[in-house]
Design a protein around this motif. Structure first.
Motif, mmCIF file in Angstrom:
data_model
loop_
_atom_site.group_PDB
_atom_site.id
_atom_site.type_symbol
_atom_site.label_atom_id
_atom_site.label_comp_id
_atom_site.label_asym_id
_atom_site.label_seq_id
_atom_site.Cartn_x
_atom_site.Cartn_y
_atom_site.Cartn_z
ATOM 1 N N ALA A 55 0.826 -1.216 0.000
ATOM 2 C CA ALA A 55 0.000 0.000 0.000
ATOM 3 C C ALA A 55 0.859 1.265 0.000
ATOM 4 C CB ALA A 55 -0.915 -0.009 1.213
ATOM 5 N N GLU A 57 2.973 2.340 2.141
ATOM 6 C CA GLU A 57 3.074 2.988 3.457
ATOM 7 C C GLU A 57 4.481 2.773 4.019
ATOM 8 O OE1 GLU A 57 1.534 4.967 6.880
ATOM 9 O OE2 GLU A 57 0.588 4.719 4.936
ATOM 10 N N ARG A 84 -1.267 5.440 -5.135
ATOM 11 C CA ARG A 84 -2.241 5.252 -4.040
ATOM 12 C C ARG A 84 -3.675 5.501 -4.522
ATOM 13 N NH1 ARG A 84 1.909 8.437 -0.769
ATOM 14 N NH2 ARG A 84 3.082 6.826 0.338
ATOM 15 N N VAL A 89 -7.663 0.520 0.221
ATOM 16 C CA VAL A 89 -7.245 -0.212 1.421
ATOM 17 C C VAL A 89 -8.403 -0.204 2.412
ATOM 18 C CG1 VAL A 89 -5.554 -0.399 3.288
ATOM 19 C CG2 VAL A 89 -4.858 0.595 1.093
ATOM 20 N N PHE A 91 -9.016 -0.835 6.163
ATOM 21 C CA PHE A 91 -8.258 -1.002 7.410
ATOM 22 C C PHE A 91 -9.026 -1.867 8.399
ATOM 23 C CE2 PHE A 91 -6.566 2.699 5.387
ATOM 24 C CZ PHE A 91 -5.201 2.542 5.558
ATOM 25 N N SER A 93 -9.873 -1.450 11.433
ATOM 26 C CA SER A 93 -10.942 -0.794 12.197
ATOM 27 C C SER A 93 -11.948 -0.086 11.286
ATOM 28 C CB SER A 93 -10.314 0.245 13.130
ATOM 29 O OG SER A 93 -9.615 1.199 12.357
ATOM 30 N N ALA A 95 -11.328 2.582 9.904
ATOM 31 C CA ALA A 95 -10.625 3.875 9.837
ATOM 32 C C ALA A 95 -11.467 4.968 9.178
ATOM 33 C CB ALA A 95 -9.274 3.734 9.138
ATOM 34 N N LEU A 96 -12.756 4.986 9.505
ATOM 35 C CA LEU A 96 -13.605 6.065 8.977
ATOM 36 C C LEU A 96 -13.281 7.362 9.706
ATOM 37 C CD1 LEU A 96 -16.992 4.129 8.913
ATOM 38 C CD2 LEU A 96 -15.597 4.732 6.939
ATOM 39 N N PHE A 97 -13.422 8.486 9.021
ATOM 40 C CA PHE A 97 -13.177 9.779 9.667
ATOM 41 C C PHE A 97 -14.403 10.091 10.531
ATOM 42 C CE2 PHE A 97 -10.972 9.904 5.511
ATOM 43 C CZ PHE A 97 -9.710 9.648 6.033
ATOM 44 N N ARG A 157 -15.659 3.535 0.772
ATOM 45 C CA ARG A 157 -14.691 4.627 0.592
ATOM 46 C C ARG A 157 -13.486 4.150 -0.226
ATOM 47 N NH1 ARG A 157 -12.113 6.955 5.903
ATOM 48 N NH2 ARG A 157 -10.925 5.048 5.684
ATOM 49 N N ALA B 134 -6.681 5.480 15.658
ATOM 50 C CA ALA B 134 -7.762 4.827 14.895
ATOM 51 C C ALA B 134 -7.410 4.631 13.418
ATOM 52 C CB ALA B 134 -9.040 5.642 15.020
ATOM 53 N N GLU B 135 -6.149 4.767 13.071
ATOM 54 C CA GLU B 135 -5.642 4.569 11.696
ATOM 55 C C GLU B 135 -6.201 5.577 10.690
ATOM 56 O OE1 GLU B 135 -6.704 0.290 11.243
ATOM 57 O OE2 GLU B 135 -4.557 -0.014 11.012
ATOM 58 N N GLU B 136 -6.786 6.684 11.185
ATOM 59 C CA GLU B 136 -7.372 7.653 10.247
ATOM 60 C C GLU B 136 -6.292 8.395 9.456
ATOM 61 O OE1 GLU B 136 -10.564 10.162 11.817
ATOM 62 O OE2 GLU B 136 -10.953 8.634 13.307
ATOM 63 N N LYS B 138 -3.429 7.095 8.590
ATOM 64 C CA LYS B 138 -2.976 6.115 7.603
ATOM 65 C C LYS B 138 -3.977 6.047 6.443
ATOM 66 C CE LYS B 138 -1.047 1.513 8.148
ATOM 67 N NZ LYS B 138 -1.045 0.330 9.002
ATOM 68 N N ALA B 139 -5.278 6.128 6.805
ATOM 69 C CA ALA B 139 -6.325 6.089 5.779
ATOM 70 C C ALA B 139 -6.209 7.305 4.853
ATOM 71 C CB ALA B 139 -7.699 6.045 6.439
ATOM 72 N N LEU B 140 -5.909 8.468 5.433
ATOM 73 C CA LEU B 140 -5.729 9.665 4.594
ATOM 74 C C LEU B 140 -4.588 9.445 3.607
ATOM 75 C CD1 LEU B 140 -6.042 12.733 7.009
ATOM 76 C CD2 LEU B 140 -7.498 12.219 5.057
ATOM 77 N N ARG B 141 -3.453 8.955 4.133
ATOM 78 C CA ARG B 141 -2.288 8.722 3.255
ATOM 79 C C ARG B 141 -2.625 7.697 2.181
ATOM 80 N NH1 ARG B 141 0.721 9.425 8.066
ATOM 81 N NH2 ARG B 141 0.580 7.204 8.527
ATOM 82 N N SER B 142 -3.411 6.664 2.546
ATOM 83 C CA SER B 142 -3.745 5.627 1.556
ATOM 84 C C SER B 142 -4.622 6.188 0.438
ATOM 85 C CB SER B 142 -4.429 4.440 2.233
ATOM 86 O OG SER B 142 -5.801 4.705 2.423
#
Lengths: 269, 269
Positions: A55, A57, A84, A89, A91, A93, A95-97, A157, B134-136, B138-142
């Motif tokens: 991914a 990262e 990207r 991806v 995640f 969890s 990983a929603l905002f 998403r 919460a990996e948010e 990381k989610a933004l970067r992805s």
């Protein structure tokens, strides 16, 4: 079935080190376009690092990772951003905002990376949420929906920019059996209807065998087994057999140094 | 390598502090480099402006009451503490001048910034820390969205702009507080007090104060963003980042204020 000669992901002799620790050790992996690959392995086997590598990262210490023929290890940050945008991806969890509604979560990549007007974006949101069965929940905040719905919203998403590959990080983690089946069916459905290549990291065996065209088993940063579900199920390899059947006794358990435990308890070195 | 002797400990602490200041400096450099995109970007501009307005409201508008109350009290306390001493020397009429200069050059910007640290800084650190856990991020970067551009730029711009605005308000409230108690304790009429304040305080006093407030605002924004985005270890990490934000920000504000005051003094400004 995917074309066996058309590889979308090619990892060639890839090593990832963090300081002194080698997390991925000279891995070679090919994933065919449209394939559903499940990567298995215990905690600390290197699965998450492999996902982070694919991914973009994490960077490889050595070796090549080619996606659609392009080596992502040698890309600049701008080129990586373009890459990207072509993947999705999901995640562990979701990983929603948390500050945005489900609809706004799905809309974010579209608002950031496309010139589409708001009306079109709203239509796309509905289409993506319909794919995961959440169209009527677009106005809700992530805190107002269940764990399984969060995973599905995260998937909507991830689908926003029509990715060619989707990476799933432990999609079954923390879900009840019914939700696990729903997410599995969704992964299979998206792969079959959209043709999107699917790479799943899990240690949930029922889910793995349900989803996979092919499974690979990781241990200590290396692949120790690779094959279709039937072959893995019937493997005589002690490590594969122990992992697939979830046995407490076997090569994985034997690695624990009982002498060291005794010495630790007694304060000896 | 373990650090044991006092000299090694001092050296290690010095290196850590220098590294931390450098990291904040680099973050502010990135913010400066990415800020023009608020105007020039063709995509995601509306979202960026919405984000900035929201942060300005959250940082500035919601803290007006607290900042106003605190600086009113500071002005009132100063008048009560200094007034009787000046009266003993027959210089009670100088009170508005002293309080005016002190508020405009020093206390208005500094007290306003310290209140904002507790009000906005801690909440920014907790918010970004929770997002990191919460990996948010990381989610933004992805999704090829830079967390610095998306999260840090609006927060740092908002704290900078609103600290300057609140410093002006703090100056005024400090003068009002001083006028209030001067009237009660020393019998100086509010009209007389305000006239003398405007005669004593020059443009330069106001501008140096506002310039300092801008720098304070950048610190109040960048420091919690850095600490929040680097949270490790779940809830305890978020708590630690919040505490560090308040402590480090207050230390940084006072040190930077001393530096400015010293430079202005040397330049006879």
């Amino acid at each position: 079935m995917p074309d066996p000669t058309d590889n979308i992901i090619e990892c060639d002799d890839v090593t990832v080190r963090f300081g002194e620790q080698t997390v991925l050790d000279r891995l070679t992996l090919n994933v065919r376009r449209g394939e559903r690959l499940v990567i298995l392995g215990g905690s600390g086997a290197g699965k998450s690092t492999l996902l982070n590598l694919l991914a973009a990262e994490t960077r490889a210490t050595s070796g090549q990772v080619r996606i659609d023929g392009q080596d992502i290890c040698g890309m600049s940050e701008t080129q990586l951003d373009d890459y990207r945008k072509s993947i999705g991806v999901l995640f562990q969890s979701g990983a929603l905002f948390q500050s945005m509604t489900i609809g706004d979560n799905v809309a974010l990549p579209l608002r950031e990376h496309t010139d589409l007007d708001e009306e079109t974006i709203q239509i796309i949101i509905k289409m993506k949420l319909e794919l995961v069965g959440l169209r009527e929940h677009a106005h809700k905040l992530p805190s107002q929906i269940s764990g399984g719905m969060k995973k599905r919203a995260g998937l909507a998403r991830a689908l926003a920019l029509d990715p060619k590959i989707i990476f799933y990080d432990e999609p079954s983690a923390g879900l009840d059996p019914v939700s696990v089946t729903e997410v599995d069916q969704l992964m299979i459905g998206l792969n079959e209807t959209l043709g999107v290549t699917t790479v799943v990291i899990t240690h949930e065996m029922v889910s793995a065998f349900r989803v996979a065209h092919r499974l690979v088993l990781m241990d200590q940063g290396q692949f120790v087994a690779d094959g279709p579900p039937d072959e893995m199920k019937n493997s005589s390899d002690p490590l594969v057999y122990q992992f697939v059947n979830g046995l407490a006794e076997g090569p994985l358990a034997d690695r624990r140094d009982r002498d060291a435990y005794t010495a630790d308890l007694l304060g000896a070195y | 390598m373990s650090v044991t002797t006092p000299v090694e400990k001092l050296g290690s602490a010095g290196l850590k502090t220098t590294g931390f200041i450098g990291a904040i400096g680099l973050l502010l450099r990135d913010v400066a480099a990415l800020s023009p995109r608020m105007v020039t970007a063709t995509r995601g501009r509306r979202l960026a402006w919405d984000n900035l307005w929201f942060q300005m409201y959250r940082v500035g508008v919601r803290s007006i009451g607290v900042v106003g109350l605190v600086t009113f009290c500071i002005g009132a306390i100063l008048a009560l503490q200094i007034g009787p001493i000046l009266e003993d020397y027959g210089a009670a009429a100088q009170l508005p001048t002293i309080i005016g200069i002190a508020m405009f050059r020093e206390l208005g910007p500094l007290i306003g910034a310290i209140v904002l640290t507790g009000f906005a800084g801690a909440s920014i650190a907790a918010e970004l820390g929770t997002m990191a856990v919460a990996e948010e991020l990381k989610a933004l970067r992805s999704h090829a969205i830079s967390p610095i551009r998306f999260l840090v730029v609006p927060r740092v711009l908002a704290t900078t702009i609103m600290t300057v605005c609140l410093a002006t308000f703090s100056d005024a409230m400090g003068v009002v507080g001083g006028a209030f108690t001067s009237n009660l304790a020393l019998g100086i009429t509010p009209t007389q007090y305000l006239r003398q304040t405007f005669e004593a305080v020059g443009h330069f006093d106001l501008l140096t104060g506002l310039f300092k407030a801008g720098v304070f605002g950048a610190i109040i924004g960048a420091l919690p963003c850095y600490l929040g985005m680097n949270v490790r270890g779940g809830a305890s990490g978020v708590g630690a980042a919040t505490t560090k934000t308040v402590v480090y920000s207050i230390v940084a504000l006072v040190c930077v204020d001393l530096l400015f005051t010293f430079v202005f003094y040397m330049l006879e400004l």
